[in-house]
Design a protein around this motif. Structure first.
Motif, PDB file in Angstrom:
ATOM      1  N   GLU A  58      -4.826  12.877  55.977  1.00  0.00           N
ATOM      2  CA  GLU A  58      -4.793  12.033  57.010  1.00  0.00           C
ATOM      3  C   GLU A  58      -5.971  11.729  57.934  1.00  0.00           C
ATOM      4  N   PRO A  59      -6.136  10.428  58.516  1.00  0.00           N
ATOM      5  CA  PRO A  59      -7.320   9.935  59.227  1.00  0.00           C
ATOM      6  C   PRO A  59      -7.811  11.269  60.250  1.00  0.00           C
ATOM      7  N   ILE A  60      -6.869  11.653  61.235  1.00  0.00           N
ATOM      8  CA  ILE A  60      -7.238  12.774  62.201  1.00  0.00           C
ATOM      9  C   ILE A  60      -6.345  13.795  61.854  1.00  0.00           C
ATOM     10  N   GLN A  61      -7.023  15.004  61.794  1.00  0.00           N
ATOM     11  CA  GLN A  61      -6.145  16.166  61.800  1.00  0.00           C
ATOM     12  C   GLN A  61      -6.918  17.363  62.600  1.00  0.00           C
ATOM     13  N   ARG A  62      -5.998  17.973  63.450  1.00  0.00           N
ATOM     14  CA  ARG A  62      -6.720  19.154  64.359  1.00  0.00           C
ATOM     15  C   ARG A  62      -6.209  20.355  63.493  1.00  0.00           C
ATOM     16  N   GLN A  63      -7.349  21.441  63.523  1.00  0.00           N
ATOM     17  CA  GLN A  63      -6.934  22.516  63.218  1.00  0.00           C
ATOM     18  C   GLN A  63      -7.588  23.275  64.220  1.00  0.00           C
ATOM     19  N   GLY A  64      -6.941  23.917  65.121  1.00  0.00           N
ATOM     20  CA  GLY A  64      -7.565  24.792  66.178  1.00  0.00           C
ATOM     21  C   GLY A  64      -8.488  23.936  66.963  1.00  0.00           C
ATOM     22  N   GLY A  65      -9.874  24.500  67.243  1.00  0.00           N
ATOM     23  CA  GLY A  65     -11.236  23.770  67.701  1.00  0.00           C
ATOM     24  C   GLY A  65     -11.732  22.847  66.749  1.00  0.00           C
ATOM     25  N   LYS A  66     -11.241  22.751  65.448  1.00  0.00           N
ATOM     26  CA  LYS A  66     -11.762  21.600  64.701  1.00  0.00           C
ATOM     27  C   LYS A  66     -11.099  20.522  64.711  1.00  0.00           C
ATOM     28  N   LEU A  67     -11.353  19.229  64.895  1.00  0.00           N
ATOM     29  CA  LEU A  67     -10.882  18.038  64.707  1.00  0.00           C
ATOM     30  C   LEU A  67     -11.337  17.216  63.525  1.00  0.00           C
ATOM     31  N   TYR A  68     -10.736  17.417  62.328  1.00  0.00           N
ATOM     32  CA  TYR A  68     -11.248  16.617  61.393  1.00  0.00           C
ATOM     33  C   TYR A  68     -10.891  15.002  61.446  1.00  0.00           C
ATOM     34  N   VAL A  69     -11.872  14.205  61.192  1.00  0.00           N
ATOM     35  CA  VAL A  69     -11.756  12.860  61.429  1.00  0.00           C
ATOM     36  C   VAL A  69     -12.319  12.221  60.014  1.00  0.00           C
ATOM     37  N   ALA A  70     -11.536  11.404  59.500  1.00  0.00           N
ATOM     38  CA  ALA A  70     -11.861  10.607  57.982  1.00  0.00           C
ATOM     39  C   ALA A  70     -11.802   9.059  58.461  1.00  0.00           C
TER      40      ALA A  70
END
Length: 198
Positions: A153-165
């Protein structure tokens, strides 16, 4: 400047989650190189304070780490290099658990990479609230990831981490075209091995 569509992914993540800090993950592979260049172009355009981060697991090809250092230095991209602590590095891992085979990939990943990501996020949040998020910009792509992870997914949140592709929908040709258009060098390790070597 005509903004690439990748900028809109970064804008959506920034507006939707208001991160307290921004880091772009560069492995030395060509996808991460293209993504890092896109991220720094976006950050310059938006006035965002951005830093590149390279996780040196100690298991990779040394030339890839040298490539990351030189491309960041030559482009003026601030770089934070993270390595596992000696008491939890690859030598320790092998002595304790043996050489990791295919079934142990996630176990080795936790020790050699995930803990470094946690350190990166802790450092970035040092002067912020615990519940704030850190945007981790990654060069993962949907076409490449179907084989590796199933989906992205282009934007995925995991707790304090916000992964953006931001380049999640790019092809390999798109990445190569961006690298060429930006005048960036190619990592010779990738051209030989067809992977980052890290």
């Amino acid at each position: 400047m005509i903004e690439p569509p990748a900028f809109s992914v970064l804008d959506r993540a920034r507006e939707g989650y208001a991160p307290c800090a921004y880091r772009v993950l560069i492995s030395g592979g060509h996808d991460s190189l293209a993504c890092t260049s896109v991220a720094f172009a976006w950050a310059k355009e938006r006035g965002v304070d951005l830093m590149a981060a390279h996780i040196n697991t100690g298991t990779g090809v040394p030339e890839t780490t040298e490539f990351v250092r030189s491309v960041c230095r030559d482009n003026g991209w601030p770089l934070r290099e993270l390595t596992p602590k000696p008491e939890r590095d690859y030598r320790w891992f092998v002595k304790r658990f043996g050489f990791p085979g295919p079934g142990a990939h996630s176990f080795a990943y936790r020790y050699l990479k995930e803990r470094q990501l946690d350190t990166l996020v802790r450092e970035a949040k040092k002067h912020h609230r615990r519940r704030d998020r850190v945007m981790l910009i990654t060069g993962v792509r949907e076409q490449e990831s179907q084989r590796r992870m199933g989906h992205v997914e282009p934007i995925q949140r995991q707790g304090g981490k916000l992964y953006v592709a931001p380049i999640w929908d790019w092809s390999k040709l798109d990445c190569n075209a961006w690298i060429k258009g930006a005048g960036l060098p190619r990592n010779p390790v990738v051209d030989i091995l067809h992977m980052s070597g890290e």
